[in-house]
Design a protein around this motif. Structure first.
Motif, short mmCIF file in Angstrom:
data_model
loop_
_atom_site.label_atom_id
_atom_site.label_comp_id
_atom_site.label_asym_id
_atom_site.label_seq_id
_atom_site.Cartn_x
_atom_site.Cartn_y
_atom_site.Cartn_z
N UNK A 1 34.23 45.80 -21.39
CA UNK A 1 33.36 46.07 -22.54
C UNK A 1 34.00 45.62 -23.85
N UNK A 2 35.31 45.82 -23.98
CA UNK A 2 35.99 45.40 -25.19
C UNK A 2 35.93 43.89 -25.36
N UNK A 3 36.12 43.17 -24.28
CA UNK A 3 36.06 41.70 -24.35
C UNK A 3 34.66 41.24 -24.69
N UNK A 4 33.66 41.90 -24.14
CA UNK A 4 32.28 41.49 -24.38
C UNK A 4 31.82 41.82 -25.80
N UNK A 5 32.42 42.83 -26.42
CA UNK A 5 31.99 43.24 -27.75
C UNK A 5 32.76 42.55 -28.87
N UNK A 6 33.77 41.78 -28.55
CA UNK A 6 34.50 41.04 -29.58
C UNK A 6 33.54 40.03 -30.19
N UNK B 1 31.40 29.30 -28.38
CA UNK B 1 30.83 29.29 -27.04
C UNK B 1 29.70 30.32 -26.98
N UNK B 2 28.58 29.96 -26.37
CA UNK B 2 27.44 30.87 -26.27
C UNK B 2 27.82 32.13 -25.52
N UNK B 3 27.16 33.22 -25.90
CA UNK B 3 27.44 34.50 -25.25
C UNK B 3 27.07 34.46 -23.77
N UNK B 4 26.07 33.64 -23.41
CA UNK B 4 25.68 33.55 -22.00
C UNK B 4 26.81 32.94 -21.16
N UNK B 5 27.50 31.96 -21.73
CA UNK B 5 28.61 31.34 -21.01
C UNK B 5 29.74 32.34 -20.85
N UNK B 6 30.03 33.11 -21.92
CA UNK B 6 31.07 34.14 -21.81
C UNK B 6 30.70 35.16 -20.74
#
Length: 110
Positions: free
Chosen positions: A11-16, A76-81
């Motif tokens: 979650x932390x990585x996704x919310x950066x 980089x797009x959030x979808x790729x992440x």
């Protein structure tokens, strides 16, 4: 507790903020080489606000394939992440589960 820490890390990585992962450094890493046109003259204008040369308000023929925009600064797009991180987490869980099954099979043999 271990699963909670893994979920918390994910979650932390996704919310950066995604902007923190821009692919260039400094002022876009963009240096004019003299063949650029100001917007409205020549071949148009870069319309992507995240392009390296967007602050220069110009069109660069070196990047004609991308509409005159140096896109190395575009994050980089959030979808790729999502796909990268999701694939890594799924792979990790799969490897962990396989190891658990190998340990169970080894205990059964003994």
């Amino acid at each position: 507790m271990k699963r909670f820490s893994q979920v918390l890390l994910m979650l932390a990585v996704m919310l950066i903020p995604i902007g923190g992962f821009a692919q260039c450094v400094g002022n876009g890493g963009y240096v004019e080489d003299g063949d650029e046109y100001p917007c409205g003259q020549g071949s148009g204008c870069c319309t992507n606000p995240e392009a390296c040369n967007a602050t220069c308000y110009n069109w660069d023929p070196d990047y004609a394939a991308t509409g005159g925009c140096d896109l190395s600064c575009v994050p980089i797009d959030s979808e790729v992440w999502f796909l990268l991180i999701g694939g890594a987490v799924f792979g990790g869980f799969t490897l962990s589960r396989r190891r658990q099954l190998e340990l169970v099979a080894e205990e059964a043999r003994n």
